[in-house]
Enzyme design. Structure first.
Site, PDB file in Angstrom:
ATOM      1  N   LYS A 186      -3.373   8.089 -21.069  1.00 48.74           N
ATOM      2  CA  LYS A 186      -3.224   9.248 -20.306  1.00 48.74           C
ATOM      3  C   LYS A 186      -1.694   9.835 -19.912  1.00 48.74           C
ATOM      4  O   LYS A 186      -0.833   9.063 -20.342  1.00 48.74           O
ATOM      5  CB  LYS A 186      -3.855   8.883 -18.676  1.00 48.74           C
ATOM      6  CG  LYS A 186      -5.219   8.612 -18.773  1.00 48.74           C
ATOM      7  CD  LYS A 186      -5.494   8.097 -17.208  1.00 48.74           C
ATOM      8  CE  LYS A 186      -7.120   8.008 -17.167  1.00 48.74           C
ATOM      9  NZ  LYS A 186      -7.874   9.296 -17.112  1.00 48.74           N
ATOM     10  N   ASP A 209     -10.626   6.993 -23.198  1.00 45.91           N
ATOM     11  CA  ASP A 209     -10.486   7.438 -21.956  1.00 45.91           C
ATOM     12  C   ASP A 209     -11.741   7.885 -21.362  1.00 45.91           C
ATOM     13  O   ASP A 209     -11.971   7.770 -19.877  1.00 45.91           O
ATOM     14  CB  ASP A 209      -9.542   8.474 -21.779  1.00 45.91           C
ATOM     15  CG  ASP A 209      -9.030   8.641 -20.209  1.00 45.91           C
ATOM     16  OD1 ASP A 209      -8.965   7.692 -19.589  1.00 45.91           O
ATOM     17  OD2 ASP A 209      -8.249   9.585 -19.978  1.00 45.91           O
ATOM     18  N   GLU A 255     -14.135   5.692 -20.611  1.00 47.29           N
ATOM     19  CA  GLU A 255     -14.544   4.374 -20.693  1.00 47.29           C
ATOM     20  C   GLU A 255     -15.468   4.124 -19.487  1.00 47.29           C
ATOM     21  O   GLU A 255     -16.282   3.007 -19.770  1.00 47.29           O
ATOM     22  CB  GLU A 255     -13.213   3.476 -20.531  1.00 47.29           C
ATOM     23  CG  GLU A 255     -12.611   3.204 -19.134  1.00 47.29           C
ATOM     24  CD  GLU A 255     -12.307   4.565 -18.393  1.00 47.29           C
ATOM     25  OE1 GLU A 255     -12.069   5.492 -19.096  1.00 47.29           O
ATOM     26  OE2 GLU A 255     -12.098   4.401 -17.128  1.00 47.29           O
ATOM     27  N   ARG A 302     -18.200   5.438 -18.516  1.00 46.82           N
ATOM     28  CA  ARG A 302     -19.525   5.492 -19.037  1.00 46.82           C
ATOM     29  C   ARG A 302     -20.036   4.463 -19.993  1.00 46.82           C
ATOM     30  O   ARG A 302     -21.069   4.194 -19.827  1.00 46.82           O
ATOM     31  CB  ARG A 302     -19.804   6.926 -19.801  1.00 46.82           C
ATOM     32  CG  ARG A 302     -19.123   7.085 -20.889  1.00 46.82           C
ATOM     33  CD  ARG A 302     -18.960   8.628 -21.284  1.00 46.82           C
ATOM     34  NE  ARG A 302     -18.082   9.193 -20.328  1.00 46.82           N
ATOM     35  CZ  ARG A 302     -17.732  10.685 -20.810  1.00 46.82           C
ATOM     36  NH1 ARG A 302     -18.462  11.453 -21.221  1.00 46.82           N
ATOM     37  NH2 ARG A 302     -17.079  11.211 -19.596  1.00 46.82           N
TER      38      ARG A 302
HETATM   39  N1  BES Z   1     -11.210   7.562 -14.325  1.00 46.69           N
HETATM   40  C1  BES Z   1     -11.148   8.964 -15.084  1.00 46.69           C
HETATM   41  C2  BES Z   1     -11.899   9.866 -14.234  1.00 46.69           C
HETATM   42  C3  BES Z   1     -10.721  10.231 -13.108  1.00 46.69           C
HETATM   43  C4  BES Z   1      -9.975  11.266 -13.202  1.00 46.69           C
HETATM   44  C5  BES Z   1     -11.046   9.816 -11.946  1.00 46.69           C
HETATM   45  C6  BES Z   1      -9.152  11.717 -12.197  1.00 46.69           C
HETATM   46  C7  BES Z   1     -10.265  10.057 -10.656  1.00 46.69           C
HETATM   47  C8  BES Z   1      -9.184  10.853 -11.006  1.00 46.69           C
HETATM   48  C9  BES Z   1     -12.016   8.539 -16.334  1.00 46.69           C
HETATM   49  O1  BES Z   1     -12.300   7.351 -16.808  1.00 46.69           O
HETATM   50  C10 BES Z   1     -11.548   9.588 -17.389  1.00 46.69           C
HETATM   51  O2  BES Z   1     -10.624   9.429 -17.833  1.00 46.69           O
HETATM   52  N2  BES Z   1     -12.412  10.525 -17.849  1.00 46.69           N
HETATM   53  C11 BES Z   1     -11.860  11.666 -18.655  1.00 46.69           C
HETATM   54  C12 BES Z   1     -13.323  11.820 -19.457  1.00 46.69           C
HETATM   55  C13 BES Z   1     -13.063  12.716 -20.556  1.00 46.69           C
HETATM   56  C14 BES Z   1     -11.878  11.878 -21.558  1.00 46.69           C
HETATM   57  C15 BES Z   1     -14.247  12.978 -21.308  1.00 46.69           C
HETATM   58  C16 BES Z   1     -11.513  12.887 -17.689  1.00 46.69           C
HETATM   59  O3  BES Z   1     -12.301  13.134 -16.803  1.00 46.69           O
HETATM   60  O4  BES Z   1     -10.614  13.608 -18.231  1.00 46.69           O
HETATM   61 ZN    ZN Z   2     -11.682   5.804 -15.652  1.00 49.42          ZN
HETATM   62 MN    MN Z   3     -10.832   7.073 -18.618  1.00 50.98          MN
END
Ligand code: BES
Ligand code: ZN
Ligand code: MN
Length: 499
Positions: free
Chosen positions: A277, A347, A349, A351
């Protein structure tokens, strides 16, 4: 904070709160103990009401400092609105307003006369006002070594005076159980990731044995035996050993009756892994274990109020780190279900973790329903902001029950669609599926991914990425971890399974 319940009397010292029903435009007329007090104070309250044009509108307050002829530090009139429409959640919000008004005094008396109407009984309402005070009083100050003493709340004792103190006291037992659960969740969610990681999360959850919950944890070796390649792949770049936490509350008469399973995403820190990230805001990912935090707090609430129902709480606990041993974009993993997954983005992860925990929950416990909670997608924040969590389900009745419970407690859910059109996005050229969709409707494709690990059990998924943390605070929480979900699921379980 020590909370007690007593009969109505005219308070003589400390801070005094009078609940005031909304009056007509021409003003309100005090009655009962408030009227008596006003008389002692030479009409100071009545004059203040006039001067401030206070009408008793719900959650509005009017403070009168050190009224002459009395020994109280201040009187706070708090508007109850139309008392016949008061429900438990409205009562809690009034409690939160009261907390903010009295937190700088050491002792306060709260006089709530003439409550109770079509929506709730007086005793329950008084108990929930007390609950709102408790919820709003949450603080997390353990890492402050220096603190301005005038920033610290001083309130130590609160007495709630009402027409039926015995009923209020009785009702407060369950209210306090839920508040304790919310506090536990907020504590876990607020802890930084150097303190809370999979094994220390498990250690903290073991406190629940004192509440009568059976606590069990599986480490990497046990999960390898079960074939949990999806969950283990996420954790393999971390120095911290992944854990699967299983919590059991067997509260039903029939201990063998099929349980409800509540599953939480517990990514104790989500760097994104090799799909790292960007640095801005990455600190937020300490609360990527918010779903697991809710599961633990919920179990405390259920146990402490001795809910007559069997519930299993499961938390998939991992840390998602970049490392020489981390999984790479493009890796293919085999989940416990036997289905293979091409991990195109490390990222995505949450799921992967849930895939194995959901499967395990069904295989081992044959639950009558499964609800999972996960800070799963940034896309749900784009869609709903912090005002609603996303709701996805394979079963309309379950979805309706959850939405109703959320509405009831003021932790709202909004259902989004699912369907084959979205599921198609998950096709992979070399495995059974990939772990990301095509870029559009990211919260829905994430839910579709989870559904591939659900057999025919009624299932709902709550995407809570927008509601776990609120910097500004909410009606019932100071800024930070909200504890969202504990009251919602407590209510859902009570209404759907405790009849
Ligand atoms: N933990 C994040 C989602 C998240 C983002 C929670 C902001 C709280 C605040 C999750 O693991 C993630 O990184 N999701 C990605 C998925 C994408 C790579 C398909 C996302 O939402 O960008
Ligand atoms: Zn996450
Ligand atoms: Mn993530």
């Amino acid at each position: 904070m020590n909370i007690t319940f007593a009969k109505i009397a005219v308070p003589a010292q400390g801070a005094v709160v009078f609940g005031v029903a909304e009056g007509s435009k021409s003003g309100i007329k005090l009655s009962g103990a408030a009227a008596k007090f006003d008389k002692q104070a030479g009409g100071a309250l009545t004059r203040a009401i006039k001067a401030a044009e206070f009408t008793g509108k719900r959650e509005k307050t009017l403070t009168i400092v050190a009224p002459a002829g009395t020994r109280v530090t201040r009187v706070i009139l708090v508007g109850l609105g139309n008392t016949s429409t008061l429900d438990e959640t409205a009562a809690e919000r009034i409690g939160a307003v009261i907390y903010d008004a009295v937190s700088r005094d050491t002792a306060a008396a709260v006089v709530l006369e003439g409550l109770g109407g079509a929506k709730a009984k007086a005793g329950d309402l008084v108990a929930h006002v007390a609950g709102g005070v408790e919820l709003k009083s949450y603080r997390f100050a353990k890492y402050r070594t220096k603190e301005e003493s005038d920033a610290k709340p001083r309130i130590k004792t609160l007495v709630f005076q009402s027409d039926d103190a015995a009923a209020a006291k009785k009702s407060h037992v369950a209210v306090a159980a839920v508040a304790a659960g919310v506090f536990f969740t907020r504590d876990l969610v607020t802890e930084p990731a150097n303190i809370i990681y999979p094994q220390s999360f498990v250690a903290r959850a073991k406190e629940l044995t004192a509440d009568g919950i059976k606590v069990e944890a599986l480490g990497v070796a046990a999960m390898q035996k079960l074939g949990m390649g999806a969950l283990l792949g996420v954790g393999q770049g971390s120095r911290r050993e992944s854990q699967l936490l299983v919590l059991r509350w067997d509260g039903a008469k029939d201990k063998k009756a099929p349980p409800v399973a509540i599953v939480g995403k517990g990514v104790t820190f989500d760097t994104g892994g090799i799909s790292l990230k960007p640095p801005g805001g990455m600190w937020d990912m300490k609360w990527d274990m918010g779903g697991a935090g809710i599961v633990v707090g919920l179990m405390r609430a259920l146990a402490r109020r001795k809910a007559p129902v069997n519930v299993i709480g499961l938390c998939g606990l991992v840390e998602n780190m970049p490392d020489g041993n981390a999984q790479r974009p493009g890796d293919v993993v085999t989940s416990m279900s036997g289905q293979t997954i091409e991990v195109l983005n490390t990222d995505a992860e949450g799921r992967l973790v849930l895939a194995d925990v959901l499967w395990y929950a069904q295989e081992r416990f044959k639950p009558r329903a499964i609800v999972d909670l996960a800070t799963l997608t940034g896309a749900i924040i784009q869609a709903l902001a912090e005002h609603y969590a996303g709701l996805f389900a394979n079963n309309d009745e379950l979805a309706d029950q959850l939405a109703a419970a959320g509405k009831h407690v003021g932790e709202r859910l909004w259902r989004l669609p699912m369907g084959d059109e979205y599921d198609k996005d998950l096709r992979s050229p070399i495995a059974d599926m990939k772990n990301i969709g095509g870029g559009k409707a990211g919260s829905i494709t994430a839910a579709q991914f989870l559904q591939r690990f659900i057999k025919d059990t009624p299932w709902a998924h709550l995407d809570i990425a927008g509601v776990v943390w609120n910097e500004k605070g909410t009606a019932l929480a100071p800024g930070g971890a909200t504890g969202y979900g504990v009251r919602l699921l407590n209510r859902f379980i009570q209404d759907a399974y405790e009849k």
